[in-house]
Design a protein around this motif. Sequence first.
Motif, short mmCIF file in Angstrom:
data_model
loop_
_atom_site.label_atom_id
_atom_site.label_comp_id
_atom_site.label_asym_id
_atom_site.label_seq_id
_atom_site.Cartn_x
_atom_site.Cartn_y
_atom_site.Cartn_z
N HIS A 28 10.06 2.87 10.93
CA HIS A 28 11.36 2.86 10.65
C HIS A 28 10.97 3.10 8.97
O HIS A 28 10.82 2.10 8.33
N PHE A 29 11.27 4.22 8.32
CA PHE A 29 11.05 4.34 7.12
C PHE A 29 12.10 4.13 6.15
O PHE A 29 13.34 4.39 6.47
N ILE A 30 11.72 3.66 5.10
CA ILE A 30 12.94 3.04 4.19
C ILE A 30 13.38 4.41 3.35
O ILE A 30 12.93 5.41 3.07
N GLU A 53 0.26 -3.96 0.43
CA GLU A 53 1.34 -3.38 1.42
C GLU A 53 0.81 -3.21 2.89
O GLU A 53 -0.24 -2.46 2.99
N ALA A 56 2.19 1.24 5.25
CA ALA A 56 2.77 2.02 4.15
C ALA A 56 3.42 3.06 4.61
O ALA A 56 4.23 3.71 3.82
N GLY A 57 3.54 3.54 5.93
CA GLY A 57 4.35 4.84 6.36
C GLY A 57 4.28 6.01 5.48
O GLY A 57 3.23 6.42 5.45
N GLU A 76 -2.35 1.14 6.41
CA GLU A 76 -1.85 2.03 7.50
C GLU A 76 -2.78 2.35 8.62
O GLU A 76 -3.85 2.80 8.64
N GLY A 100 -6.46 1.46 9.24
CA GLY A 100 -6.75 0.42 10.22
C GLY A 100 -5.51 -0.41 10.69
O GLY A 100 -4.49 -0.14 10.22
N ASN A 116 7.45 -3.55 4.25
CA ASN A 116 8.31 -3.29 5.42
C ASN A 116 7.47 -3.28 6.51
O ASN A 116 6.94 -2.43 6.78
N ILE A 117 7.58 -4.58 7.19
CA ILE A 117 6.17 -4.48 8.11
C ILE A 117 6.84 -3.98 9.74
O ILE A 117 8.10 -3.97 10.02
N ILE A 121 4.78 -6.76 15.48
CA ILE A 121 3.63 -7.82 15.22
C ILE A 121 3.94 -8.70 14.39
O ILE A 121 3.20 -9.40 13.47
N1 SAH Z 1 6.60 0.87 4.60
C1 SAH Z 1 7.15 2.05 5.13
C2 SAH Z 1 7.02 2.12 6.67
C3 SAH Z 1 7.62 1.00 7.55
S1 SAH Z 1 7.37 1.36 9.20
C4 SAH Z 1 8.42 2.28 4.75
O1 SAH Z 1 9.14 1.29 4.36
O2 SAH Z 1 8.99 3.34 4.77
C5 SAH Z 1 6.04 0.22 9.74
C6 SAH Z 1 4.78 1.25 9.20
O3 SAH Z 1 3.69 0.14 9.86
C7 SAH Z 1 4.52 2.25 10.19
O4 SAH Z 1 4.19 3.28 9.23
C8 SAH Z 1 3.45 2.14 11.18
O5 SAH Z 1 2.56 3.10 11.66
C9 SAH Z 1 2.59 0.88 10.36
N2 SAH Z 1 1.95 -0.05 11.41
C10 SAH Z 1 2.42 -0.32 12.67
N3 SAH Z 1 1.54 -1.13 13.14
C11 SAH Z 1 0.35 -1.36 12.27
C12 SAH Z 1 -0.66 -2.20 12.21
N4 SAH Z 1 -1.08 -2.86 13.16
N5 SAH Z 1 -1.48 -2.10 11.10
C13 SAH Z 1 -1.17 -1.47 10.04
N6 SAH Z 1 -0.08 -0.60 9.95
C14 SAH Z 1 0.77 -0.71 11.13
#
Ligand code: SAH
Length: 278
Positions: A28-30, A53, A56-57, A76, A100, A116-117, A121
């Motif tokens: 879900h992208f900001i 971060e 990073a999306g 990412e 990774g 924005n996690i 998880i």
């Molecule tokens: N920070 C960005 C994206 C938030 S969405 C923004 O705010 O727009 C969460 C992001 O975490 C996605 O890009 C997804 O691919 C990534 N992601 C999901 N599980 C992950 C993991 N285990 N390790 C690293 N990144 C992960």
Amino acid sequence: MTKNNLFLKTLKLLKESNIKPSKKRGQHFIVSSDLLEKEIKYSEVQSTDTVLEIGAGLGTLTSALAEKAKKVYAIEKDQKLFRVLEDKLSCFNNVELIYGDALKLEFPSVQKIVSNIPYSISSPLTFKILSAKFQKAVLIYQLEFAERLTAKPGTKNYGRLTVGVYYKAEAKLLERVPRTAFYPPPRVDSAIVMLKPKPPPFRALDEAVFFEIVRFLFMHPNKKAKHSLKYYLEEKKKDLRLLNLNSLSEVLEKRARNLTPSEINMIANTLLMEYRNR
Ligand code: SAH
């Protein structure tokens, strides 16, 4: 940049890169520049700070952080997004992209963590963050999870997670975030949470035992603590009758969900001292 602008830019970038946001990966992208500004403001990122971060999306938050910080590490897991990040962030010489799974990688030691996690998880990631080295984290969680992180004893959201986090950090729910701040919007609202590591609020004689007691108590949050303790001692093959738990009589009459973290620690410490005396 207006909110609308960031929204359109995000849609365009997704389309150009041929990316369909994956629900499973919590993508879900900001798209709210207002929220972006708030995250930067709350995290007080300085030009001397290194920042981590997670997830990073499309790099929206990453760029905003890179403009303020000395250095940004951005993790990412999605390969396609990672390629977009490499491309989009190549203009910054202070961004280090790490490809990774954040749950498997070793975190660099940093001053700030701003993310924005991925919500799926939240729990393991929070504990991983809390065992890393940092001064302050500003994180966006699902609202319900944020409420569990910051709940007071006796309230509906208080539980094992609350106590586990309380032992390691100060957790503050800063503000609610509407689901429209992200594209695609998640099913529920979110919240900005601040975590600041702090020394344990009390002395646990044995942390492992303390966390074990926490786990047992919250398996049955509505039962009186004395019942859960009985199961616990049975499993540990300890004879309750040989232990003098008089000093706990009041605490053990309470239901688990009403016990403060410090009262739970009292239970754990008293048991340990009694084991030693026998
Ligand atoms: N920070 C960005 C994206 C938030 S969405 C923004 O705010 O727009 C969460 C992001 O975490 C996605 O890009 C997804 O691919 C990534 N992601 C999901 N599980 C992950 C993991 N285990 N390790 C690293 N990144 C992960």
